[in-house]
Design an enzyme around this catalytic site. Structure first.
Site, PDB file in Angstrom:
ATOM      1  CD  GLU A   1      20.413  16.034  23.873  1.00 55.64           C
ATOM      2  OE1 GLU A   1      20.652  15.357  23.136  1.00 55.64           O
ATOM      3  OE2 GLU A   1      19.613  16.753  22.398  1.00 55.64           O
ATOM      4  CG  LEU A   2      26.660  15.113  25.540  1.00 57.91           C
ATOM      5  CD1 LEU A   2      27.977  14.443  25.962  1.00 57.91           C
ATOM      6  CD2 LEU A   2      27.240  16.063  24.516  1.00 57.91           C
TER       7      LEU A   2
ATOM      8  CG  ASN B   1      20.519  18.153  15.348  1.00 65.68           C
ATOM      9  OD1 ASN B   1      21.197  18.885  15.987  1.00 65.68           O
ATOM     10  ND2 ASN B   1      19.502  16.756  15.999  1.00 65.68           N
TER      11      ASN B   1
ATOM     12  N   GLY C   1      25.577  18.152  21.457  1.00 61.82           N
ATOM     13  CA  GLY C   1      26.147  17.704  20.078  1.00 61.82           C
ATOM     14  C   GLY C   1      27.029  16.852  20.098  1.00 61.82           C
ATOM     15  CB  SER C   2      29.594  14.694  18.538  1.00 58.24           C
ATOM     16  OG  SER C   2      30.892  15.928  19.251  1.00 58.24           O
TER      17      SER C   2
ATOM     18  CD  GLU D   1      23.750   9.807  18.040  1.00 57.86           C
ATOM     19  OE1 GLU D   1      22.683  10.325  17.778  1.00 57.86           O
ATOM     20  OE2 GLU D   1      24.750   9.840  18.728  1.00 57.86           O
TER      21      GLU D   1
ATOM     22  CB  CYS E   1      20.276  13.837  20.124  1.00 63.85           C
ATOM     23  SG  CYS E   1      21.293  14.672  19.228  1.00 63.85           S
TER      24      CYS E   1
END
Length: 456
Positions: A233-234, A136, A211-212, A361, A267
């Site tokens: 960092e999710l 992204n 990511g996820s 989300e 995010c």
């Protein structure tokens, strides 16, 4: 025939533009050797010279901003104006760490309580690091991981998202042109199994993933098994609390910007809008009207606000979430018909805790509205989520702003502004949004050995 693992697929047309082969095991092994050997040499390069390389990387981003932005627009549908802004922000991050390298890595004296001599903490590199990056923000995500670590003397193996092979290659080229020696920054088109092998490799000293939740849990489990430092960092489902305002139109402007930036695929975008009861009806009507007036268009056009979603898979997932929310009783205030990956903005209201959407989300241009009976109720709704990345508080009462910020379960709180990220501000979350920090002084501390030295 299966689709290639790494390919540029134009989300605006669905056309596969170019495909790239996954790296062979032999070549991947050579890359690990180069990163490990490269670290032994790079760590001995004077700090000023390492910083100079990173500063040149910043300059090359600025020189080639149009070329780099065009790649991102093609790979994942980012509107070209936003792609240019991302490249510029990435350049600022590299420059920030180059400019502050000496201060961030300076020895830190410790005052001794007894005994003679002196003591200090010296920050040293750890070694080769693995970065696993998402699609992204193909430049920004890499910059915030690579810049502080290359300055610190670490070396980088970078596994980018499968749909971003050209931006991945472009970044590697920039490092090479900036004078980074072999092994300092290496792009690898690695498979999931190969990534697992890299995490297990004793020559790799740490892992950073954006990511996820699912990917983060898998990487954290592997890293833990092999005793590797990891930063995650999710996802996020960031609340936007509108508690009071003397300018409703400006609050709606902020809400639109906070939700639709990067085609809603951010995010830390505001995703749940929690509005004081007396403001709710007017805010809901205005937000829905604004969303209904936004038509997705070509990411190549300079005036585009909303481009296509990044892929067919992303579009189908978002549509399924929206359909399920409506079927489970959510009220739809705005929704258009998708056209391929062009997905018009949508607004959901009356989303209750029994619905799947309440805890999910939505990674696209979908806003949830929640009515808050009081400040206490607003905080309760905001914290009633498995995520804890960022939060936004809009109020005319400064004391309320700080009071509410203190009570929010989030890694970051923005008061009366959106899109306020900066190289000097730490980025990261709590709960299922991950752990560790990137950017700022804290981002420079994640992958260094804070070595105690005491001299008698």
């Amino acid at each position: 025939m299966s689709a290639p693992a790494f390919a540029v697929v134009d989300p605006a047309t669905g056309e596969t533009v170019r495909a790239y082969e996954t790296i062979s095991d032999d070549r991947l092994g050579e890359a690990v050797v180069a990163a490990d050997d490269g670290h032994r040499a790079w760590r001995r390069v004077p700090l000023a010279e390492r910083a100079a390389v990173v500063r040149r990387v910043a300059g090359l981003h600025r020189e080639r901003r149009h070329e780099l932005a065009a790649i991102a627009a093609l790979e994942m549908g980012k509107p070209i104006g936003q792609a240019l802004a991302e490249v510029d922000f990435s350049a600022d991050i590299y420059a920030y760490y180059a400019d502050n390298a000496e201060r961030f890595l300076a020895d830190e004296p410790i005052e001794l309580r007894s005994g003679g001599g002196r003591a200090f903490v010296r920050r040293a590199s750890l070694g080769a690091l693995l970065g696993i990056m998402p699609w992204n923000f193909p430049y920004y995500q890499v910059a915030r991981f690579a810049a502080p670590n290359v300055v610190a003397g670490n070396t980088i193996l970078l596994k980018h998202a499968p749909q971003c092979p050209e931006s991945a290659a472009a970044i590697e080229e920039l490092f090479a042109e900036a004078g980074a020696p072999a092994g300092v920054y290496t792009n690898v088109y690695a498979s999931t199994d190969q990534v697992a092998g890299l995490i297990a490799d004793p020559r790799v000293q740490g892992v950073s993933l954006t990511g996820s939740e699912r990917a983060g849990a898998a990487v954290a489990a592997l890293a833990g098994r092999h005793l590797k430092k990891v930063v995650l960092e999710l996802g996020g489902s960031d609340p936007f609390l509108l508690l009071s305002t003397d300018d409703l139109a400006a609050a709606v402007d902020a809400a639109v910007a906070a939700r639709l930036d990067n085609n809603g695929q951010t995010c830390n975008a505001a995703k749940r809008f929690i509005v004081a009861d007396e403001l709710y009806d007017a805010f809901a009507a205005e937000l829905a009207a604004r969303f209904r007036g936004i038509v997705p268009s070509s990411p190549q056009h300079p005036d585009t606000v909303l481009g296509p979603l990044s892929s067919a898979a992303a579009t189908e997932l978002l549509e399924a979430q929206l359909d399920r929310a409506e079927a489970q009783g959510a009220r739809v205030l705005a929704r258009g018909e998708r056209d391929g990956n062009f997905f018009p903005p949508a607004v959901l209201a009356e989303v209750g805790p029994a619905m799947d959407a309440y805890a999910e989300e939505f990674f696209g241009p979908v806003a949830q509205l929640h009515r808050a009976a009081s400040e206490e109720d607003a905080v309760r709704i905001a914290n009633d989520t498995p995520f804890g990345l960022g939060a936004y508080v809009f109020t005319t009462d400064p004391e309320q702003a700080l009071r509410v910020a203190d009570r929010l379960d989030a890694g970051m709180v923005w008061v009366n502004l959106v899109q306020g990220d900066a190289p000097e501000l730490p980025f990261g979350g709590v709960k299922r949004s991950g752990f560790g920090r990137e950017l700022g002084r804290f981002g420079a501390e994640e992958f260094v050995n804070r070595k105690l030295i005491r001299i008698g």
